[in-house]
Enzyme design. Structure first.
Site, PDB file in Angstrom:
ATOM      1  N   THR A 156      29.642 -97.682  73.135  1.00  0.00           N
ATOM      2  CA  THR A 156      30.088 -97.532  71.755  1.00  0.00           C
ATOM      3  C   THR A 156      30.782 -98.829  71.362  1.00  0.00           C
ATOM      4  O   THR A 156      31.863 -99.146  71.848  1.00  0.00           O
ATOM      5  CB  THR A 156      31.046 -96.344  71.610  1.00  0.00           C
ATOM      6  OG1 THR A 156      30.350 -95.137  71.925  1.00  0.00           O
ATOM      7  CG2 THR A 156      31.580 -96.251  70.187  1.00  0.00           C
ATOM      8  N   LYS A 194      27.088 -93.613  65.302  1.00  0.00           N
ATOM      9  CA  LYS A 194      28.158 -93.185  66.206  1.00  0.00           C
ATOM     10  C   LYS A 194      29.504 -93.203  65.487  1.00  0.00           C
ATOM     11  O   LYS A 194      30.364 -92.354  65.724  1.00  0.00           O
ATOM     12  CB  LYS A 194      28.198 -94.088  67.441  1.00  0.00           C
ATOM     13  CG  LYS A 194      29.281 -93.712  68.464  1.00  0.00           C
ATOM     14  CD  LYS A 194      29.083 -92.308  69.033  1.00  0.00           C
ATOM     15  CE  LYS A 194      30.201 -91.898  69.983  1.00  0.00           C
ATOM     16  NZ  LYS A 194      30.134 -92.561  71.294  1.00  0.00           N
ATOM     17  N   LYS A 254      39.930 -96.624  70.448  1.00  0.00           N
ATOM     18  CA  LYS A 254      39.018 -97.768  70.407  1.00  0.00           C
ATOM     19  C   LYS A 254      37.896 -97.513  69.414  1.00  0.00           C
ATOM     20  O   LYS A 254      37.553 -98.381  68.598  1.00  0.00           O
ATOM     21  CB  LYS A 254      38.460 -98.030  71.810  1.00  0.00           C
ATOM     22  CG  LYS A 254      37.546 -99.249  71.919  1.00  0.00           C
ATOM     23  CD  LYS A 254      36.057 -98.910  71.784  1.00  0.00           C
ATOM     24  CE  LYS A 254      35.535 -98.182  73.000  1.00  0.00           C
ATOM     25  NZ  LYS A 254      34.058 -97.966  72.901  1.00  0.00           N
TER      26      LYS A 254
END
Length: 308
Positions: A109, A191, A259
């Site tokens: 990711t 995502k 994150k």
């Protein structure tokens, strides 16, 4: 059988690479901590490489699943990076999975900008290699550690249709859904949509559980009932019971979610999208980090409400 390399054997990559072996693909692995790669080979077979370059050499498809943008760059570039190994295979289309050459797939990711950067870097290898070459697919995943272990991840891809058709049958070893969303970068953007949605759902679930507990409800009965209606979700089914019990030592870590949300907020600033709820939930996760909950599951948001 496809010759695969897998770089990054964390809680996600370790089982994902194992599923590739179980599907009878040839797999070479690399991990920064070499003992993890040795452990993987002892459990699954396959071959351990001493560098990302060595792992990628001879592979038709190279998979990466590491931590963040900088981690990706550290295993892609330089004399020991995967591109150096893949450059040696570019143009050898006769033995490659892709009709045009070899494919680099990033399951990390990361940012959409990084995906575009890597695609450009792969295209440069193509121009230097003649026929064939290296192409790129960004393919972040959703489903967490349990999804990786059970081979039931959702994979969202950005790339060309031809490259997607090359990698999708291989990715099927550990996925329940693998879809091409659009060109390079669209996997990472999807995502981000996923993480933005999860942030709101988990906060809403935390507030609902805290409300129900303070009202003296039988929360097992409540969850079983509302889960059959419009409030039903993966988070309700899989996280509500442990939230009620105050169990958080598992799952998708707060550090990882922060994150991911940072990537979402950066992209939103670029596009002008408004993310007020995601920004607020990110602040709540910062509070959990300050309480020592960096590795707690994201469902630990409920602790901020239950602790008086």
């Amino acid at each position: 059988m496809v010759a695969c390399a897998f770089v990054g054997l964390g809680v996600m990559g370790f089982p994902m690479a194992g599923h590739l072996m179980a599907a009878e693909h040839s797999v070479t692995v690399y991990n920064r901590t070499g003992s993890k790669a040795t452990e993987w080979a002892a459990r699954h077979g396959g071959r351990v490489a001493a560098s990302p370059r060595e792992a990628a050499t001879g592979a038709d498809v190279v998979f990466m699943c590491v931590g963040n943008d900088d981690d990706v760059r550290s295993v892609v570039y330089g004399p020991d990076g995967v591109l150096a190994g893949m450059a040696g295979m570019a143009g050898m289309a006769a033995g490659a999975a892709s009709p045009g050459g070899v494919v680099l797939v990033d399951h990390t990711t990361a940012s959409a900008d990084l995906a575009r950067e890597l695609s450009t870097a792969c295209a440069a290898v193509v121009s230097g290699a003649g026929a064939g070459g290296v192409s790129f697919v960004d393919a972040p995943v959703s489903g967490g550690q349990a999804g990786a272990e059970n081979g039931r991840l959702t994979v969202m891809c950005g790339g060309s249709p031809a490259d997607f058709e090359t990698v999708a049958p291989v990715v099927a070893a550990y996925s329940v859904a693998c879809n091409l969303i659009g060109p390079v970068g669209h996997g990472q953007l999807t995502k981000m949509v996923n993480q933005i949605a999860i942030a709101g759902v988990v906060q809403g679930l935390a507030e609902a559980i805290n409300f129900g507990q303070r009202a003296g409800l039988d929360m097992d009965a409540v969850i079983a009932t509302i889960g059959k209606g419009a409030a039903g979700s993966w988070q309700l089914e899989n996280r509500a019971p442990t939230m009620c019990r105050g169990e958080f030592e598992f799952g998708f870590a707060v550090d990882w979610m922060r994150k991911d949300l940072a990537i979402c907020l950066d992209e939103a600033r670029r596009t002008g999208a408004r993310l007020p709820v995601a920004a607020l939930v990110d602040q709540f996760y910062a509070q959990l980090q300050n309480r020592g909950g960096r590795r707690w599951d994201t469902s630990s948001l409920v602790q901020l409400l239950t602790d008086d």
